[in-house]
Design an enzyme around this catalytic site. Structure first.
Site, short mmCIF file in Angstrom:
data_model
loop_
_atom_site.label_atom_id
_atom_site.label_comp_id
_atom_site.label_asym_id
_atom_site.label_seq_id
_atom_site.Cartn_x
_atom_site.Cartn_y
_atom_site.Cartn_z
N SER A 179 -60.59 -37.28 -3.53
CA SER A 179 -61.00 -38.21 -2.48
C SER A 179 -60.19 -39.48 -2.51
O SER A 179 -59.82 -39.97 -3.58
CB SER A 179 -62.49 -38.56 -2.64
N LYS B 250 -67.55 -32.72 -4.66
CA LYS B 250 -66.79 -33.33 -3.56
C LYS B 250 -67.50 -33.13 -2.22
O LYS B 250 -67.51 -34.02 -1.37
CB LYS B 250 -65.36 -32.74 -3.50
N HIS C 97 -70.15 -35.63 -2.13
CA HIS C 97 -69.49 -36.93 -1.89
C HIS C 97 -69.32 -37.13 -0.39
O HIS C 97 -69.62 -38.18 0.17
CB HIS C 97 -68.14 -36.96 -2.61
N ASN C 98 -68.82 -36.10 0.28
CA ASN C 98 -68.59 -36.20 1.72
C ASN C 98 -69.90 -36.31 2.50
O ASN C 98 -69.97 -37.02 3.50
CB ASN C 98 -67.77 -35.01 2.22
N GLU D 52 -70.76 -39.75 2.24
CA GLU D 52 -69.80 -40.46 3.12
C GLU D 52 -70.29 -40.41 4.58
O GLU D 52 -70.32 -41.44 5.28
CB GLU D 52 -68.44 -39.78 2.96
N ARG E 66 -101.37 -22.74 9.01
CA ARG E 66 -100.71 -21.50 8.57
C ARG E 66 -101.73 -20.44 8.22
O ARG E 66 -101.59 -19.25 8.51
CB ARG E 66 -99.80 -21.78 7.36
#
Ligand code: 6PG
Length: 470
Positions: free
Chosen positions: A128, A183, A186-187, A190, A447
């Site tokens: 990154s 990652k 992370h995004n 982001e 339910r």
């Protein structure tokens, strides 16, 4: 041939910059791209440097010292498989392939299995930091085969971003596809923080009717905030200050309000649903992008569906301060949700991920770097198995202190008809998470009513079913 050389395959701008970073740090680079254009660009950018550019995989393999180390910097998806296929004909057992793209984590597991049969080690590795980070120091999130990681660690440690007090922004993220999983999340974070920032901008713009230059001044001040300060606030101030050369107006005012996306945020939301981890701030940021894409429909609906909003008529400075605290809390919630997801995924998929280490390597180099990551790291150092950092004392007191601000921010936006998709989702998340009772008692009754799904009781053990219509 010099020892310790390293190959980069795929010479788009990220690949070229990583190659230059590796070379600058003392490792001879073999840079491969089949196509001519990127190979030529690499030749031009690396003139006089210890970079050998080749357009032949065979030559790449022959120039590398064994065991070979090849970093793939190609577009995630089938292009990655194609390069791996081509490499397989020329690599040998013990060689290491590192995939530095934004691969979907199940693909990483599949590729690792396949390469294992050929005796080749595979390291799925999130990188990154965008173009600048690739060149001057990204945050690097490798995972997979530990022994293979140790072989590439000296290079990764040299090229990674450095924190002031906490070492290089690279760590072994865990077994299997842990690197690409971390990652991906992370995004997801982001996406969440970016959407939150956009909503704050929108409240200031459309509820408080502030000019772009005034909003810019707010974000500029916040770049120094110990609370919300970080890369994304820095570049928000930068984006808002840019003037369109043709019109003299702020450039953001000229940009089509339709967001792109390449899939990592969606994968984060999908994985969270699979694992049963609530990450509404991150998920709603994906929905906000999808909604932004319905431009034509929105334009049509804006003339049909009624409007009843009122402008904010209170003190602007008060609103700015409320939004600061609301953003702070929602950013904390975004990290909390993402790290909660990694914690659960780590258990489920046997990653063995160390969340204090993940927080440490996000302190510099990556897109979500911010001042918050140091206290987050400290919290996970003290409580490595913590499910949700919101209940950690330092964060719990921020939640308690800032919740009224988030509530006010959402109220102001609601009255003004400004959509706070992520701020609102964050408020509901926090109100749910801190609520001893949720209306799922009625849900269970419903339910059981139509499907005999049974329910449990608060006052006695056992599983119950009721004939509700009688
Ligand atoms: C990074 C970024 C990088 C890329 C995003 C953009 O960490 O350097 O996350 O990987 O900019 O994937 O994603 P979208 O195009 O989906 O916004």
């Amino acid at each position: 041939m010099a020892k310790d050389n390293f190959a980069v395959a795929g010479l788009g701008v990220m690949g070229r910059n990583v190659a230059l970073n590796i070379e600058r740090n003392g490792f001879p680079v073999i840079a491969y791209n089949r196509g001519n254009e990127n190979a030529q660009r690499m030749r031009a950018e690396s003139a006089g440097k210890n970079v050998t550019v080749t357009q032949s995989i065979e030559e790449l393999a022959s120039l590398l010292n064994r065991p070979r180390r090849v970093l793939l910097m190609v577009t995630a998806g089938s292009a990655t498989d194609r390069v791996i296929d081509a490499l397989l004909d020329h690599l040998e057992p013990e060689d290491v392939i590192i995939d530095g793209g934004n691969a979907h984590f199940p693909d990483t597991d599949r590729r690792a299995m396949r390469l294992q049969d050929a005796g080749i080690h595979f390291v799925g590795c999130g990188i990154s930091g965008g173009e600048e980070g690739a060149l001057w120091g990204p945050s690097i999130m490798p995972g997979g085969d530990r022994a293979a990681y140790e072989r590439i660690a000296p290079v990764l440690e040299r090229i990674a971003a450095k924190t002031e007090d906490d070492g290089a922004c690279v760590t072994y993220c865990g077994r299997h596809s842990a690197g690409h999983y971390v990652k991906m999340v992370h995004n997801g974070i982001e996406y969440g923080i970016m959407q939150l920032i956009c909503e704050v901008y929108d409240v200031l713009r459309r509820a408080a009717r502030m000019e772009t230059s005034e909003i810019q001044a707010v974000f500029q001040r916040w770049t120094d905030s110990p609370a919300v300060g970080g890369f994304l606030v820095d570049i928000t101030a930068q984006c808002l200050s840019k003037i369109d050369e043709n019109t003299g107006d702020p450039l953001v005012e000229k940009i089509l309000d339709t967001a792109g996306q390449k899939g990592t945020g969606k994968w984060t939301a999908q994985s969270a649903l699979d694992l049963g981890v609530p990450i509404p701030t991150l998920t709603q940021s994906v929905n906000a992008r999808i909604l932004s894409g319905l431009k034509q429909a929105r334009v049509e609906a804006s003339g049909i569906l009624g409007r009843s909003e009122v402008s904010y008529d209170g003190d602007t400075a008060d609103l700015v301060s409320v939004l600061h605290d609301a953003l702070y809390l929602a950013m904390i919630a975004s990290y909390a949700q993402g790290l909660h997801l990694i914690q659960v995924a780590s258990r489920e998929y046997d990653f063995g991920t160390d969340l204090a280490e993940v927080s440490r390597i996000w302190k510099q180099g990556c897109i979500i770097r911010s001042r918050l990551l140091d206290p987050i790291k400290q919290a996970y150092l003290e409580r490595p198995d913590m499910e949700n950092m919101l209940v950690y004392p330092a964060f719990a007191s921020i939640v308690n202190a800032s919740l009224p601000a988030l509530r006010t921010a959402v109220e102001v936006a609601n009255r003004s008809g400004v959509a706070t998709t992520c701020l609102g989702a964050t408020l509901a998340y926090l109100d749910s998470y801190r609520s001893e009772f949720l209306p799922a008692n009625l849900l269970q009754a419903l339910r059981d009513n139509f499907g005999a799904h049974t329910y449990r009781r608060l006052d006695k053990d056992g599983v119950f079913h009721t004939q509700w219509s009688r």
